[in-house]
Design an enzyme around this catalytic site. Structure first.
Site, PDB file in Angstrom:
ATOM      1  N   HIS A  41     -51.100 -25.056 -35.523  1.00 46.06           N
ATOM      2  CA  HIS A  41     -50.127 -25.579 -34.280  1.00 46.06           C
ATOM      3  C   HIS A  41     -50.769 -26.710 -33.472  1.00 46.06           C
ATOM      4  O   HIS A  41     -50.389 -27.982 -33.412  1.00 46.06           O
ATOM      5  CB  HIS A  41     -49.609 -24.484 -33.505  1.00 46.06           C
ATOM      6  CG  HIS A  41     -48.922 -24.798 -32.214  1.00 46.06           C
ATOM      7  ND1 HIS A  41     -47.621 -25.337 -32.004  1.00 46.06           N
ATOM      8  CD2 HIS A  41     -49.517 -24.952 -31.161  1.00 46.06           C
ATOM      9  CE1 HIS A  41     -47.450 -25.681 -30.875  1.00 46.06           C
ATOM     10  NE2 HIS A  41     -48.331 -25.462 -30.255  1.00 46.06           N
ATOM     11  N   HIS A  59     -28.522 -17.256  -1.168  1.00 40.08           N
ATOM     12  CA  HIS A  59     -27.878 -18.417  -1.313  1.00 40.08           C
ATOM     13  C   HIS A  59     -28.457 -19.334   0.007  1.00 40.08           C
ATOM     14  O   HIS A  59     -27.917 -20.600   0.027  1.00 40.08           O
ATOM     15  CB  HIS A  59     -26.354 -18.306  -0.899  1.00 40.08           C
ATOM     16  CG  HIS A  59     -25.721 -17.808  -2.083  1.00 40.08           C
ATOM     17  ND1 HIS A  59     -26.232 -16.520  -2.841  1.00 40.08           N
ATOM     18  CD2 HIS A  59     -24.769 -18.358  -2.845  1.00 40.08           C
ATOM     19  CE1 HIS A  59     -25.319 -16.626  -3.852  1.00 40.08           C
ATOM     20  NE2 HIS A  59     -24.418 -17.466  -3.872  1.00 40.08           N
TER      21      HIS A  59
HETATM   22  C1  LIG Z   1     -41.155 -25.067 -21.447  1.00 41.35           C
HETATM   23  C2  LIG Z   1     -42.504 -24.923 -22.293  1.00 41.35           C
HETATM   24  N1  LIG Z   1     -43.000 -23.850 -22.348  1.00 41.35           N
HETATM   25  C3  LIG Z   1     -44.283 -23.578 -23.112  1.00 41.35           C
HETATM   26  C4  LIG Z   1     -44.798 -24.769 -23.509  1.00 41.35           C
HETATM   27  C5  LIG Z   1     -46.249 -24.725 -24.349  1.00 41.35           C
HETATM   28  N2  LIG Z   1     -46.070 -24.670 -25.799  1.00 41.35           N
HETATM   29  C6  LIG Z   1     -46.075 -25.902 -26.533  1.00 41.35           C
HETATM   30  S1  LIG Z   1     -45.567 -25.661 -28.100  1.00 41.35           S
HETATM   31  C7  LIG Z   1     -45.519 -24.266 -27.886  1.00 41.35           C
HETATM   32  C8  LIG Z   1     -45.222 -23.066 -29.469  1.00 41.35           C
HETATM   33  C9  LIG Z   1     -43.820 -24.036 -29.681  1.00 41.35           C
HETATM   34  O1  LIG Z   1     -43.468 -23.267 -30.935  1.00 41.35           O
HETATM   35  P1  LIG Z   1     -42.577 -24.221 -31.901  1.00 41.35           P
HETATM   36  O2  LIG Z   1     -41.570 -24.861 -31.179  1.00 41.35           O
HETATM   37  O3  LIG Z   1     -42.179 -23.104 -32.912  1.00 41.35           O
HETATM   38  O4  LIG Z   1     -43.600 -25.357 -32.651  1.00 41.35           O
HETATM   39  P2  LIG Z   1     -44.389 -25.453 -33.892  1.00 41.35           P
HETATM   40  O5  LIG Z   1     -45.653 -24.794 -33.697  1.00 41.35           O
HETATM   41  O6  LIG Z   1     -43.673 -24.588 -34.715  1.00 41.35           O
HETATM   42  O7  LIG Z   1     -44.414 -26.901 -33.968  1.00 41.35           O
HETATM   43  C10 LIG Z   1     -45.728 -23.841 -26.654  1.00 41.35           C
HETATM   44  C11 LIG Z   1     -45.301 -22.317 -26.142  1.00 41.35           C
HETATM   45  C12 LIG Z   1     -44.004 -25.927 -23.530  1.00 41.35           C
HETATM   46  N3  LIG Z   1     -44.684 -27.093 -24.036  1.00 41.35           N
HETATM   47  N4  LIG Z   1     -42.794 -26.038 -22.967  1.00 41.35           N
END
Ligand SMILES: Cc1ncc(C[n+]2csc(CCOP(=O)(O)OP(=O)(O)O)c2C)c(N)n1
Ligand SMILES: [Mg+2]
Length: 686
Positions: free
Chosen positions: A277, A490
């Site tokens: 990832h 609120h």
């Molecule tokens: C709102 C938010 N929370 C956390 C993150 C940190 N983050 C980036 S990618 C990811 C995991 C995403 O998983 P997925 O969408 O399944 O991506 P894949 O690894 O499958 O490409 C996280 C938690 C972020 N970019 N945005």
């Protein structure tokens, strides 16, 4: 080389550019581009109507990469299609938007291949993504905009706007609440121009989705009312192409394509693991991947012969032909419907039509006055009639926010009425704010509304508005303790401070009805900045502008309302919003007692900060140290205007549930307490 081989070569170019860029940067996300290269290739090279020569052609299909961490997909495809750059004045430059050199410098300072897609930084990026869920939610705003534009501007034989919106997202986007809000509304509104492709790879950062995400996503989207399709193999181009065709033929509902994929596809040790990832694969694994793709193992940043030409023959030829036809059509349209054509062009440049501010109300002096929200409602109704593409709505608080457009013919935007200018976002503040961004990215002039307290629910999208430099408008009423009895849940306290901290966001808290008008006049002329209007629930006295300075001072952020004659003031009272009239009362009392008081209305820190030092010193002369700020909000930050030894009458705790008058007494928001504080200040500073 036969076409199929060329296609594989093109897809593997996207994969290897992504791998090499992440490896070189020693940071980034290789696995998802490796998996999604085929679907992105198919959308771009076989499906989308997009002309790389003109990334802002109004009728282009939109592509949103909601899983923004996979940005290398976008940089690769923008590079391989040789998409050209546009400058901030909407001029098409001859240069490519993303060069191979930018990709080599992925995630480095000034590279046009930054960590995540950045709208105002790289041409060809339709919206900034990275905070998961924002992209898909914004795409709903884009889809609403297309429907609205088509209804208003298409004529028989003239489909000026008939574009589609494609968004790619991952598990993260679909776990975020904002995606649910937006998906629910998209189906309700029957947005059949919208297609989301869900990268169903069962992997997020912490591991397998078994850990935290086991719902039936297909059933969920079916329940919303989407057309749900599934592709069992992310490498099956025919099925991808077919699904995209089904999308284009599906009427009355948006399409959700579940794409089963393997993160890190081709990596012998990292495929299907979270290790693929968010970190470089490592030199050895990179070689093994390249071997798996049949790629020269030592080559880096390789674009094999024929790949640019392959994209030129696909999206290049199709896009250029589509744009040529559209341009011809638009010329004929202009000849037949010059006014409509003119509007479309003004909109593209974010200009306002002539007479946009005619008939704005002027409010007569009135001690009883009118609520900020009521004055705002009158202004919105005038602006919406003067500016055809000005529209918006509330997250189910229209009657309270006074944001409903009530003039004859305004109408509600719904599945069966694309003409409406009232958007009903439902109780979905976060989705609303992202949708407002999507409308603005589509060059409409949108506003969204709620209670100020719930700006928290919209804040991440408001932040992106500022980051993208979009001229969105957020109307937040009940901006302090005005709805007393509702109590501390609120009553906003820290919201002004928190929004003032967002770079580029213009926060305005007007002090009476005429300041509300001037606030809108200022905000409407912004092209690259979002604005928040914090408005009162309760009536505020309308100041007598013959006695006090004109409300046009709002355009300078802060201005002297009333002053002692003769020498420098002994004390300066600074207030915003509902506290301006209290400060004016206190000022009058001080003057009556022979104390040289000055009262300053300060509706906007941000605007004031942009004035010359000379002007700022003329409002707040540095030699006058006895200063008091009065604002029904957190005192946080006011030291910058009152100084270390100044006094801030504000909130240091949450509010309470009681009638407003009692709350004002309890927390010290009365002319008497301001007068007392002023005298203390004068004594202290002597
Ligand atoms: C709102 C938010 N929370 C956390 C993150 C940190 N983050 C980036 S990618 C990811 C995991 C995403 O998983 P997925 O969408 O399944 O991506 P894949 O690894 O499958 O490409 C996280 C938690 C972020 N970019 N945005
Ligand atoms: Mg995933």
């Amino acid at each position: 080389m036969i076409n199929e081989e060329m296609t594989q070569l093109a897809i593997n170019t996207i994969r290897t550019l992504s791998i090499d860029a992440v490896q070189q940067a020693k940071s980034g996300h290789p696995g998802t581009p490796m998996a999604l290269a085929p679907v992105v290739y198919t959308i771009w090279n076989r499906t989308m109507r997009f002309d790389p020569e003109d990334a802002i052609w109004p009728n282009r299909d939109r592509f949103v990469l909601s899983n923004g961490h996979a940005s290398m997909l976008l940089w690769s495809v923008l590079h391989l299609t040789r998409t050209k750059a546009v400058n901030p004045n909407y001029e098409r430059l001859g240069e490519v938007s993303v060069s191979l050199d930018d990709i080599r410098r992925f995630r480095q300072l000034d590279s046009k291949a930054p960590g995540h897609p950045e709208y105002h930084w790289v041409s060809g990026v339709e919206t900034t993504t990275g905070p998961l869920g924002q992209g898909v939610a914004t795409s709903v705003g884009m889809a609403i905009a297309q429907k609205w534009l088509a209804h208003h501007y298409n004529r028989p034989g003239f489909d000026i706007f008939d574009y589609n919106i494609y968004a790619v997202c991952g598990d993260g986007c679909l776990m975020e609440g904002i995606a649910s809000e937006a998906a629910s509304l998209a189906a309700h509104l029957g947005l059949d121009n919208l297609c989301w492709v869900y990268d169903n790879n069962h992997i997020t950062i912490e591991g397998n989705t078994r850990l935290a995400f086991t719902e039936d996503v297909e059933a969920r989207f079916l329940a919303y009312g989407w057309n749900v399709l599934r592709i069992g193999d992310a490498n099956d181009l025919e099925r991808i192409e077919h699904a995209l065709e089904v999308f284009r033929k599906t009427k009355d509902r948006p399409t959700f394509i579940v794409l089963d994929s393997h993160i890190g596809y081709g990596s012998p040790h990292k495929q299907d693991t979270s290790a693929a990832h968010g970190e470089p694969l490592g030199d050895d694994e990179v070689r093994l991947c390249k071997r798996a793709y049949g790629w020269p193992e030592d080559a880096t940043f390789l674009v094999p012969d024929g790949v640019y030409e392959h994209f030129a023959a696909g999206i290049g030829a199709r896009g250029s032909e589509a744009r040529r036809k559209w341009t011809e059509l638009f010329e004929a349209y202009r000849a037949k419907y010059p006014d409509a054509a003119n509007e479309i062009e003004l909109m593209q440049r974010r200009e306002l039509p002539a007479g946009w501010d005619r008939n704005l109300p002027v409010f007569a002096a009135d001690p009883k006055g009118i609520a900020g929200r009521d004055a705002s409602g009158k202004v919105l109704n005038v602006l919406a009639q003067n500016i055809p593409w000005f529209l918006g709505g509330s997250a189910d608080l229209g009657p309270s926010n006074k944001t409903t457009l009530t003039y004859m013919g305004a109408g509600d935007f719904e599945a069966d009425n694309r003409a409406g200018k009232n958007l009903h976002f439902g109780i979905r503040e976060h989705g609303m704010a992202a949708i407002v961004n999507g409308l603005s990215l589509s060059k409409l002039r949108p506003y969204g509304a709620s209670f100020f307290i719930f700006s928290d629910y919209a804040r991440p999208a408001i932040r992106l508005s500022a980051l993208m430099e979009l001229p969105t408008i957020f109307v937040f009423t009940h901006d302090a303790m005005g709805d007393g009895e509702d109590g501390p849940t609120h009553q906003p306290v820290e919201h002004l401070a928190s929004l003032r901290a967002i770079p580029g966001l213009v926060v305005l808290r007007p002090g009476d009805a005429n300041e509300v008008v001037e606030a809108y006049r200022y905000v409407m002329q912004l092209c690259h900045q979002p604005a928040v209007l914090a408005l009162s629930r309760q009536p505020l006295p309308t100041l007598d502008r013959k006695k006090y300075a004109p409300a046009s001072g709002v355009a300078r952020g802060a201005y002297v309302l009333g002053d002692a004659v003769g020498r420098d003031p002994e004390v300066i009272l600074i207030a915003s919003g509902s506290e301006v009239s209290l400060a004016v009362d206190a000022h009058e009392k001080l003057i009556a007692e022979g104390i040289r008081s000055r009262v300053v209305s300060m509706p906007s820190w941000d605007i004031f900060e942009r004035q010359t030092q000379e002007y700022r010193d003329s409002v707040l002369p540095p030699q006058v140290k006895a200063r008091i700020a009065v604002e029904q909000a957190s005192t946080f930050g006011w030291e910058r205007y009152v100084g270390e030894r100044g006094c801030v009458i504000g909130m240091k705790t949450f509010g309470a549930s009681a009638p407003l008058k009692e709350l004002q007494r309890k927390f010290g928001f009365t002319p008497e307490s301001i007068v007392a504080a002023a005298k203390r200040q004068i004594g202290k500073q002597k």
